[in-house]
Write an enzyme that holds these catalytic residues in place. Sequence first.
Site, PDB file in Angstrom:
ATOM      1  N   HIS A   1       0.838  -1.197   0.000  1.00 29.70           N
ATOM      2  CA  HIS A   1       0.000   0.000   0.000  1.00 29.70           C
ATOM      3  C   HIS A   1       0.875   1.249   0.000  1.00 29.70           C
ATOM      4  CE1 HIS A   1      -3.529   2.453   0.844  1.00 29.70           C
ATOM      5  NE2 HIS A   1      -2.753   3.148   1.648  1.00 29.70           N
TER       6      HIS A   1
ATOM      7  N   ASP B   1     -15.265   3.497   8.069  1.00 32.33           N
ATOM      8  CA  ASP B   1     -14.282   4.462   7.548  1.00 32.33           C
ATOM      9  C   ASP B   1     -14.932   5.429   6.570  1.00 32.33           C
ATOM     10  OD1 ASP B   1     -11.553   5.490   7.151  1.00 32.33           O
ATOM     11  OD2 ASP B   1     -11.871   4.748   5.116  1.00 32.33           O
TER      12      ASP B   1
ATOM     13  N   ARG C   1     -14.541  13.633   8.817  1.00 33.83           N
ATOM     14  CA  ARG C   1     -13.226  14.267   9.056  1.00 33.83           C
ATOM     15  C   ARG C   1     -12.952  15.356   8.026  1.00 33.83           C
ATOM     16  NH1 ARG C   1      -9.498   9.565   8.384  1.00 33.83           N
ATOM     17  NH2 ARG C   1      -7.838  11.081   8.640  1.00 33.83           N
TER      18      ARG C   1
ATOM     19  N   SER D   1      -7.684   4.543   9.621  1.00 35.35           N
ATOM     20  CA  SER D   1      -8.458   4.567   8.377  1.00 35.35           C
ATOM     21  C   SER D   1      -7.784   3.656   7.333  1.00 35.35           C
ATOM     22  CB  SER D   1      -8.541   6.015   7.882  1.00 35.35           C
ATOM     23  OG  SER D   1      -8.959   6.077   6.549  1.00 35.35           O
TER      24      SER D   1
ATOM     25  N   LYS E   1      -8.673  -0.855   6.371  1.00 37.55           N
ATOM     26  CA  LYS E   1      -8.928  -1.396   5.028  1.00 37.55           C
ATOM     27  C   LYS E   1      -7.918  -2.493   4.684  1.00 37.55           C
ATOM     28  CE  LYS E   1      -9.241   2.946   3.867  1.00 37.55           C
ATOM     29  NZ  LYS E   1      -9.444   4.307   3.441  1.00 37.55           N
TER      30      LYS E   1
HETATM   31  N1  URA Z   1      -6.104   7.630   3.118  1.00 38.13           N
HETATM   32  C1  URA Z   1      -7.048   6.985   3.833  1.00 38.13           C
HETATM   33  O1  URA Z   1      -7.533   5.931   3.431  1.00 38.13           O
HETATM   34  N2  URA Z   1      -7.435   7.528   5.007  1.00 38.13           N
HETATM   35  C2  URA Z   1      -6.913   8.663   5.507  1.00 38.13           C
HETATM   36  O2  URA Z   1      -7.303   9.089   6.578  1.00 38.13           O
HETATM   37  C3  URA Z   1      -5.941   9.337   4.741  1.00 38.13           C
HETATM   38  C4  URA Z   1      -5.550   8.786   3.542  1.00 38.13           C
END
Ligand code: URA
Length: 442
Positions: A81, A160, A167, A182, A186
């Site tokens: 990632h 999320d 946010r 966050s 995932k």
């Molecule tokens: N990418 C994400 O998936 N979440 C965040 O909070 C910032 C970047």
Amino acid sequence: MDLIDIIETKKQGGELSKEQIRYFAMAAADENSLDYQLSALLMAIRLKGMTARETAMLSLEMANTGDVLVPNIDGITVDKHSTGGVGDTTSLALVPLVASCGGKVIKMSGRGLGHTGGTIDKLEAIPGMKVEIPEDIFINIVKEIGCCIVGQSKNLVPADKRLYALRDVTATVDSVPLIASSIMSKKLAGGADAIVLDVKFGSGALMKTVDESIELAKAMVDIGIKNGRETVAFITSMQEPLGSHVGNALEVKDAIDLLSGRTKGPLLEVSLILGEQMLILSKLADDENTARQMLLYALSSGRGLDKFKQMIRAQGGDDSVCDDVSLLPKAKLTHVVKANKNGYIHTVDTQRIGEASRMLGAGRRSKDDELDLAAGLIMHRRIGDKVNIGDSICTLYYNPGKDPVSAEEYILSAVNIDSEEVKAPRLVYAKITKRGTHIYED
Ligand code: URA
């Protein structure tokens, strides 16, 4: 228990219990819970922080609010990632490259938003390529050929989706525990046993300094380890676009060029560093040296490119693009941006380069914007290069209806040329593992 108690605990700087964190994650995924209470809690977390224990629990509880992939694949599954940037097409090249060395790479990716590109949009530039694939078929493809890249399922971490949207409008994006949970929720839901993270810093990245990106990387590695996933992070530069190509079809071309041995330089170097670690965590190599030899052999023998063709075919795409990149979507018009000063390139505002590409149609301003998959740009110079007035800095690729003049202005204002000679910046600044942080020195 209710959200008011949880807000009160965090407002006083207290540590939330496992039950409180579970309640918060479930409330975030429940459409009947109140936006203003969730937002108040997000702000309390933004101001008071979270311990490593709280952050790891929050990531897992968030992951459990939606579909969690259980791959059931022999061997160690690995994911990669990047926290996002411009001209970063490492995933497209690395996923098949690592699979061609025996890795089992499972990857769910996102779409681009803002100035950064997204792997799923890039893949869609390949004619016929499917990125929305049912879970059982996704897993079967990985079992059969060793890799597959799909879009995130609709029910991936619903908590999320809600928290991210809140946010965005409550000035609580810039919180390490919230960003880390966050992203990692995932990754945990994505199901891989091992995760290699590329945490970018610089003008085109989420984190602007090395120190900020180390803090985020440490939090993410800790979340992975505490949840039983081998996790390693690298801090890499996004002080200028990583590869020269920016835009969807253009980045597919860059990945194919890399797999064919035609693209060298920073994109290849960062891909090799991340790939080495993917092979080590997959227990296919004992050390970086061995892993690098495996990757270089996969490149020189053409096995990496063959694996990419297999993956494209398995996902319904036309693999002949790998032998003839002119089959990718092509823009009708080009415009060369030329240096207006003599000197050396000192800095590049990478976000502005991404924005110039977006203006040409390669990116979105809002979630539902249509992309022009052929649009984008190719940078011809990097930081440290000497240029004279009239030398080409970049070529813009676009279709009728777009305005190359504004994009050109963006490029010229993003590239800072000065008279003094400068060195190219380093690419990799640090490595973070469960054993600690290793800072690379010159
Ligand atoms: N990418 C994400 O998936 N979440 C965040 O909070 C910032 C970047």
